[in-house]
Design an enzyme around this catalytic site. Structure first.
Site, PDB file in Angstrom:
ATOM      1  N   LYS A  80      -8.800  21.406   1.935  1.00 22.34           N
ATOM      2  CA  LYS A  80      -7.968  20.406   1.253  1.00 22.34           C
ATOM      3  C   LYS A  80      -7.093  21.143   0.269  1.00 22.34           C
ATOM      4  O   LYS A  80      -7.498  22.182  -0.289  1.00 22.34           O
ATOM      5  CB  LYS A  80      -8.863  19.420   0.492  1.00 22.34           C
ATOM      6  CG  LYS A  80      -8.234  18.076   0.253  1.00 22.34           C
ATOM      7  CD  LYS A  80      -8.458  17.100   1.407  1.00 22.34           C
ATOM      8  CE  LYS A  80      -7.805  15.759   1.129  1.00 22.34           C
ATOM      9  NZ  LYS A  80      -8.080  14.753   2.152  1.00 22.34           N
ATOM     10  N   GLY A 178      -9.367  -5.246   0.817  1.00 23.18           N
ATOM     11  CA  GLY A 178      -8.185  -4.408   1.017  1.00 23.18           C
ATOM     12  C   GLY A 178      -7.550  -4.639   2.368  1.00 23.18           C
ATOM     13  O   GLY A 178      -8.147  -4.342   3.403  1.00 23.18           O
ATOM     14  N   GLY A 180      -4.585  -3.291   3.528  1.00 23.35           N
ATOM     15  CA  GLY A 180      -3.492  -2.330   3.634  1.00 23.35           C
ATOM     16  C   GLY A 180      -3.331  -1.892   5.075  1.00 23.35           C
ATOM     17  O   GLY A 180      -3.619  -2.641   6.014  1.00 23.35           O
ATOM     18  N   VAL A 182      -4.981   0.097   6.999  1.00 24.66           N
ATOM     19  CA  VAL A 182      -6.197   0.036   7.827  1.00 24.66           C
ATOM     20  C   VAL A 182      -6.776  -1.378   7.820  1.00 24.66           C
ATOM     21  O   VAL A 182      -7.079  -1.942   8.876  1.00 24.66           O
ATOM     22  CB  VAL A 182      -7.270   1.040   7.332  1.00 24.66           C
ATOM     23  CG1 VAL A 182      -8.525   0.930   8.189  1.00 24.66           C
ATOM     24  CG2 VAL A 182      -6.738   2.465   7.363  1.00 24.66           C
TER      25      VAL A 182
HETATM   26  P1  NAD Z   1      -3.379   1.334   1.798  1.00 30.13           P
HETATM   27  O1  NAD Z   1      -2.879   1.876   0.513  1.00 30.13           O
HETATM   28  O2  NAD Z   1      -2.420   1.013   2.898  1.00 30.13           O
HETATM   29  O3  NAD Z   1      -4.227  -0.015   1.546  1.00 30.13           O
HETATM   30  C1  NAD Z   1      -5.080  -0.209   0.475  1.00 30.13           C
HETATM   31  C2  NAD Z   1      -5.060  -1.714   0.161  1.00 30.13           C
HETATM   32  O4  NAD Z   1      -6.027  -1.977  -0.850  1.00 30.13           O
HETATM   33  C3  NAD Z   1      -3.702  -2.188  -0.383  1.00 30.13           C
HETATM   34  O5  NAD Z   1      -3.271  -3.326   0.346  1.00 30.13           O
HETATM   35  C4  NAD Z   1      -4.006  -2.513  -1.842  1.00 30.13           C
HETATM   36  O6  NAD Z   1      -3.198  -3.573  -2.349  1.00 30.13           O
HETATM   37  C5  NAD Z   1      -5.470  -2.905  -1.743  1.00 30.13           C
HETATM   38  N1  NAD Z   1      -6.189  -2.875  -3.013  1.00 30.13           N
HETATM   39  C6  NAD Z   1      -6.018  -2.041  -4.062  1.00 30.13           C
HETATM   40  N2  NAD Z   1      -6.862  -2.358  -5.060  1.00 30.13           N
HETATM   41  C7  NAD Z   1      -7.592  -3.411  -4.619  1.00 30.13           C
HETATM   42  C8  NAD Z   1      -8.643  -4.184  -5.172  1.00 30.13           C
HETATM   43  N3  NAD Z   1      -9.102  -3.958  -6.399  1.00 30.13           N
HETATM   44  N4  NAD Z   1      -9.181  -5.163  -4.416  1.00 30.13           N
HETATM   45  C9  NAD Z   1      -8.723  -5.431  -3.184  1.00 30.13           C
HETATM   46  N5  NAD Z   1      -7.720  -4.728  -2.601  1.00 30.13           N
HETATM   47  C10 NAD Z   1      -7.168  -3.750  -3.319  1.00 30.13           C
HETATM   48  O7  NAD Z   1      -4.489   2.369   2.293  1.00 30.13           O
HETATM   49  P2  NAD Z   1      -5.086   2.529   3.766  1.00 30.13           P
HETATM   50  O8  NAD Z   1      -4.374   3.611   4.466  1.00 30.13           O
HETATM   51  O9  NAD Z   1      -5.233   1.192   4.411  1.00 30.13           O
HETATM   52  O10 NAD Z   1      -6.539   3.101   3.406  1.00 30.13           O
HETATM   53  C11 NAD Z   1      -7.571   2.270   2.916  1.00 30.13           C
HETATM   54  C12 NAD Z   1      -8.783   3.117   2.573  1.00 30.13           C
HETATM   55  O11 NAD Z   1      -9.224   3.803   3.742  1.00 30.13           O
HETATM   56  C13 NAD Z   1      -8.513   4.204   1.515  1.00 30.13           C
HETATM   57  O12 NAD Z   1      -9.690   4.393   0.765  1.00 30.13           O
HETATM   58  C14 NAD Z   1      -8.243   5.427   2.365  1.00 30.13           C
HETATM   59  O13 NAD Z   1      -8.543   6.622   1.657  1.00 30.13           O
HETATM   60  C15 NAD Z   1      -9.210   5.216   3.506  1.00 30.13           C
HETATM   61  N6  NAD Z   1      -8.842   5.913   4.741  1.00 30.13           N
HETATM   62  C16 NAD Z   1      -7.648   5.650   5.351  1.00 30.13           C
HETATM   63  C17 NAD Z   1      -7.324   6.311   6.529  1.00 30.13           C
HETATM   64  C18 NAD Z   1      -6.031   6.014   7.257  1.00 30.13           C
HETATM   65  O14 NAD Z   1      -5.890   6.398   8.427  1.00 30.13           O
HETATM   66  N7  NAD Z   1      -5.080   5.358   6.639  1.00 30.13           N
HETATM   67  C19 NAD Z   1      -8.209   7.248   7.093  1.00 30.13           C
HETATM   68  C20 NAD Z   1      -9.432   7.494   6.447  1.00 30.13           C
HETATM   69  C21 NAD Z   1      -9.731   6.814   5.266  1.00 30.13           C
END
Ligand code: NAD
Length: 348
Positions: A80, A178, A180, A182
């Site tokens: 990383k 959440g 977002g 994912v």
């Molecule tokens: P993202 O930023 O697109 O989505 C995160 C969502 O969480 C947003 O919609 C945000 O508004 C919401 N959020 C923030 N604070 C909140 C709260 N207190 N309560 C409820 N919702 C809240 O991120 P993502 O890419 O969807 O990733 C989500 C999680 O999965 C993260 O922890 C990320 O590290 C992990 N992750 C993502 C991937 C990937 O492929 N994107 C891979 C492995 C792990």
């Protein structure tokens, strides 16, 4: 500041500090273990409180990547990198090229991918000066749908194991924290399987959209972990299983995409003591790195059939973890760590 005695140091193979006076780059690359292959992991840009904070993040995250890739069956080690600074105000193309030269200086032992604070265009800047970068505009796409599919398969494995249901997810009640990249795609996939959704997000538009498209029930963000459901799926923040929340979870399964869901390992034991099955985060959310591994950077052709077949292994790996945890009366997070170590701690 010391390196070898900071709490997150775990026998890391290599730690480099990079500085470029012209662009102001200050960065750390940590390589935890390369027994299984080159260290692949994201490059993060963040306004760290101090240098030690940045070092500790690089050490902790690189170790996590070793475990994640090992259990995903990938020929990758764990690495990383972190850039100290505000990605919104301090990132420039020249800074990203300086970071690319820093990555290049390690000769391919570390391969950088996107992480917090990075965009595909930043990967493109790095790629101008090093070939040891993935996730550029010409090599791969958005990993989130693949991560969401892996989480879906992990939820299925957990439901089969804990609820003894082998007939799919129809009417299974799932609370998603959440919506977002994912979480929203996961909601769509779960809805297609007939699950009943409860959702929370600080982004009220996403909640309204999920209610409209999937018939999801909106829940207050401060209450989503207490919902009376079968599965709690954290897809937003880390450390959501903590002293405050662990006793309030009503679900019998915790399975979601968020990284570092347990505030510390003891919360895995606290979940187990309450009879709640935990799908270890780095196992269930490995879809993104699995997608990367099938890209052209690693000799693949990004074949969807092959990627989805690989993602299906997340189900089987979790089923094995759940069975071993039962058989050994251990927590699933400890079993996952043990299984990863069995794979990457190769005796030369
Ligand atoms: P993202 O930023 O697109 O989505 C995160 C969502 O969480 C947003 O919609 C945000 O508004 C919401 N959020 C923030 N604070 C909140 C709260 N207190 N309560 C409820 N919702 C809240 O991120 P993502 O890419 O969807 O990733 C989500 C999680 O999965 C993260 O922890 C990320 O590290 C992990 N992750 C993502 C991937 C990937 O492929 N994107 C891979 C492995 C792990």
């Amino acid at each position: 500041m010391t390196v070898f005695s900071v709490p997150d140091f775990d026998g890391h193979e290599h730690v480099s500090f990079g500085h470029d006076p012209e662009t102001g780059l200050r960065a750390v690359i940590a390589i935890h273990n390369t027994n299984l292959g080159p260290a692949v992991g994201g490059c993060r840009m963040w306004s760290y409180a101090d240098d030690e904070d940045a070092l500790r993040d690089a050490l902790r995250l690189s170790r996590g990547m070793t475990y994640k890739s090992a259990l995903a069956g990938l020929p990758f080690g764990g690495g990383k990198s972190v850039i100290i600074g505000d990605a919104k105000t301090e990132k420039t193309p020249a800074l990203m090229q300086a970071m690319g030269r820093f990555v290049e200086s390690l000769g391919g032992r570390y391969i950088a991918a996107e992480d917090i604070g990075m965009k595909v265009s930043d990967m493109d800047e790095m790629a101008k000066v090093t070939k040891h970068v993935t996730g550029t505009s010409t090599t791969s796409g958005n990993p989130s749908p693949f991560t969401a599919y892996g989480v879906l398969r992990g939820i299925e494995a957990a439901v089969e194991h804990k609820l003894q249901r082998n007939d799919g997810l129809a009417d299974i009640r799932i609370a998603i924290q959440g919506l977002g990249a994912v979480g929203f795609d996961l909601a769509r996939r779960l809805h297609e399987k007939g699950a009943q959704l409860h959702v929370a997000d600080i982004n009220t538009e996403a909640v309204a959209k999920a209610a409209d498209m999937f018939g999801a029930t909106p829940v207050d963000t401060s209450k989503i972990h207490t919902a009376d459901v079968d599965v709690f799926s954290p897809c937003a923040l880390g450390a959501v299983i903590n002293d405050d929340t662990v006793g309030k979870i009503q679900a019998r399964i915790v399975a979601g995409s968020a990284n570092n869901q347990l505030a510390d390992d003891a919360h895995g034991a606290a979940l187990a003591a309450r009879g709640i099955l935990y799908a270890p985060d780095y196992v269930i959310n490995a879809g993104g790195i699995i997608e990367i591994a099938h890209g052209v950077d690693f000799g693949g052709n990004h074949d969807d059939v092959e990627i989805y077949a690989h993602l299906d292994q997340i189900h089987d790996t979790l089923a094995e973890i759940f069975q071993r945890a039962d058989a050994e009366s251990a927590t699933t997070n400890v079993i996952a760590d043990n299984m990863a170590e069995e794979r990457f701690r190769i005796v030369a």
